[in-house]
Design an enzyme around this catalytic site. Structure first.
Site, PDB file in Angstrom:
ATOM      1  N   CYS A  31       0.851  -1.176   0.000  1.00  0.00           N
ATOM      2  CA  CYS A  31       0.000   0.000   0.000  1.00  0.00           C
ATOM      3  C   CYS A  31       0.892   1.233   0.000  1.00  0.00           C
ATOM      4  O   CYS A  31       1.890   1.277   0.713  1.00  0.00           O
ATOM      5  CB  CYS A  31      -0.846  -0.068   1.273  1.00  0.00           C
ATOM      6  N   CYS A  38      -0.400   3.693   9.676  1.00  0.00           N
ATOM      7  CA  CYS A  38       0.531   2.575   9.512  1.00  0.00           C
ATOM      8  C   CYS A  38       1.958   3.114   9.463  1.00  0.00           C
ATOM      9  O   CYS A  38       2.181   4.309   9.310  1.00  0.00           O
ATOM     10  CB  CYS A  38       0.260   1.828   8.210  1.00  0.00           C
ATOM     11  N   GLN A  64      -9.988  -7.263  21.058  1.00  0.00           N
ATOM     12  CA  GLN A  64      -8.667  -7.299  20.422  1.00  0.00           C
ATOM     13  C   GLN A  64      -8.827  -7.260  18.901  1.00  0.00           C
ATOM     14  O   GLN A  64      -9.709  -7.929  18.360  1.00  0.00           O
ATOM     15  CB  GLN A  64      -7.917  -8.576  20.829  1.00  0.00           C
ATOM     16  N   CYS A 103      -0.241  -2.685  25.846  1.00  0.00           N
ATOM     17  CA  CYS A 103      -0.083  -2.299  24.437  1.00  0.00           C
ATOM     18  C   CYS A 103       0.800  -1.061  24.321  1.00  0.00           C
ATOM     19  O   CYS A 103       0.924  -0.492  23.238  1.00  0.00           O
ATOM     20  CB  CYS A 103      -1.448  -2.076  23.781  1.00  0.00           C
TER      21      CYS A 103
END
Ligand SMILES: C[S@@+](CC[C@H](N)C(=O)[O-])C[C@H]1O[C@@H](n2cnc3c(N)ncnc32)[C@H](O)[C@@H]1O
Length: 396
Positions: free
Chosen positions: A68, A75, A232, A354
């Site tokens: 991508c 991202c 999740q 996280c």
């Protein structure tokens, strides 16, 4: 000085290349260690700069062609070989634990994701002037998309349908895909083309099509997924994580578990068949409602759920637990919460996190009374710099 030559020395914790221009540090996304590039400076602060690659002059052998081409959509690390991305995440956590908590030699391994692409079961898209996409990092500038390579295949099918609908009245569209699809719309739009493709559609908090909750399968258990409650985002990795939590706990005969920040009860219910008693605590009412439903759905009787703020619950109720699992949001535990956990004094504490920064901060406070035995990392979020950790702490 609009364009400069940058030689990348290493990556920062956000996966951005680090170089120096006349001694001043510059952060450049999509630039890998030992690469050289012409870089446009897009932010020039007193102590640092941020740049964008305009021309790559020297290419790393670790660079891959990303599926991508979107940049700054959330991202990162898409151009780095997967094995190297895993190595980056492991080294990042090792570095953070050493720098911020003085903890060394405990990070064991990073468990990869079976799917590097199309793994996300939830995405939230923005709509601006009828166009669909993601907001550019840290702004409300829309990057229009036709597809998203980390969203599930079915979510991409929904994106294609959305592209053929007039979205001018909508602001945000969340797609959840757990086999069954839920679509959550903020604002207004015609949903007739979506009906038949989703099991549940909400518009401005109201159920406008199908059923209230959809169902997810995890191992041999089923869970209701609701409009709001946390779940999740990568089910394959979540199952590996929950198995590691089980392995880290003491489940000898008659032992109990307190599962703090339990969401819809996934960890509690997963653990229930290995323990005599499990208690889950969670602040979000919708999540606790789901947790009760999930208990019934799976015919489980040795689990109870309490709704409220973990810090207050563990402070006011007199808990005894052989094991505690904590899985807090990115902000981590509160100081008071840590003191209360220390008072309960479980023989084993498993910290699921996280965010390695808040994890390091909290482990620093716990390590006087607990030995930090082992850390296993999980690549819950491929194609991003994020990483999930599970830490085993054993009372001294
Ligand atoms: C990372 S999620 C973990 C959920 C669950 N363990 C799972 O694996 O699905 C964190 C959860 O903590 C809850 N939460 C956040 N702050 C809280 C608080 N002060 N007290 C109790 N729960 C809280 C959130 O609503 C969310 O469900």
């Amino acid at each position: 000085m609009d364009e400069v030559l940058v030689k990348c020395e290493r990556l920062d914790d956000f996966g951005r290349g680090i170089g120096y221009v006349s001694g001043k540090i510059i952060f450049v996304p999509n630039l890998l260690p030992f690469e050289e590039a012409m870089v446009k400076i897009i932010l020039n602060k007193k102590k640092y700069m941020v740049g964008e690659v305009t021309l790559l002059l020297k290419k790393s052998s670790d660079r891959i062609e990303p599926k991508c081409s979107l940049e700054n959509c959330g991202c990162g690390l898409k151009c780095l070989k997967y094995s190297k991305a895993l190595e980056f995440k492991k080294n990042k956590v090792i570095g953070i634990l050493k720098r911020y908590a003085g903890i060394e030699g405990v990070v064991k391994e990073i468990i990869p994701s079976d799917d590097v692409y199309f793994y996300r079961n939830k995405i939230t898209l923005k709509v601006k002037d009828g166009k669909l996409g993601y907001f550019k990092n840290g702004s409300n500038e829309l990057i229009e998309i036709d597809r998203c390579e980390i969203a599930s295949i079915k979510s991409n099918e929904i994106i294609s349908i959305l592209k053929g609908i007039n979205l001018r009245g909508a602001l945000e569209i969340t797609i959840k895909d757990f086999g069954e699809i839920m679509i959550i719309i903020k604002g207004n739009m015609d949903i007739s083309k979506l009906e038949g493709h989703a099991a549940s559609i909400y518009m401005d908090d109201k159920l406008v099509y199908g059923k209230e909750n959809i169902i997810a399968k995890l191992g041999d258990l089923k869970f209701y997924v609701s409009r709001e409650a946390f779940f999740q985002v990568n089910l394959g990795v979540a199952l590996k994580l929950y198995n590691k939590v089980l392995e880290y706990l003491d489940n000898s005969l008659g032992k109990s578990v307190l599962d703090l920040y339990c969401g819809t009860g996934t960890i509690s219910l997963f653990l229930s068949k290995y323990f005599s008693e499990v208690t889950g605590a969670e602040i979000n009412e919708e999540a606790v409602k789901c947790a009760f439903l999930n208990k019934q759905l799976n015919n489980i009787s040795n689990v109870r759920f309490i709704c409220g703020d973990v810090s207050q619950i563990i402070h006011s109720l007199k808990f005894q637990a052989d094991n505690i699992v904590v899985d807090p949001p990115r902000s981590g535990l509160t100081k008071e919460g840590i003191l209360d956990i220390l008072k309960i004094a479980p023989s084993r504490l498993v910290y699921v996190s996280c965010d390695p920064m808040t994890l390091a901060r909290d482990l620093k406070l716990l390590k006087d009374e607990y030995v930090i035995k082992e850390v296993t990392l999980f690549d819950m979020f491929p194609c991003t710099y994020h990483v999930e950790s599970a830490v085993l702490l054993v009372r001294k």
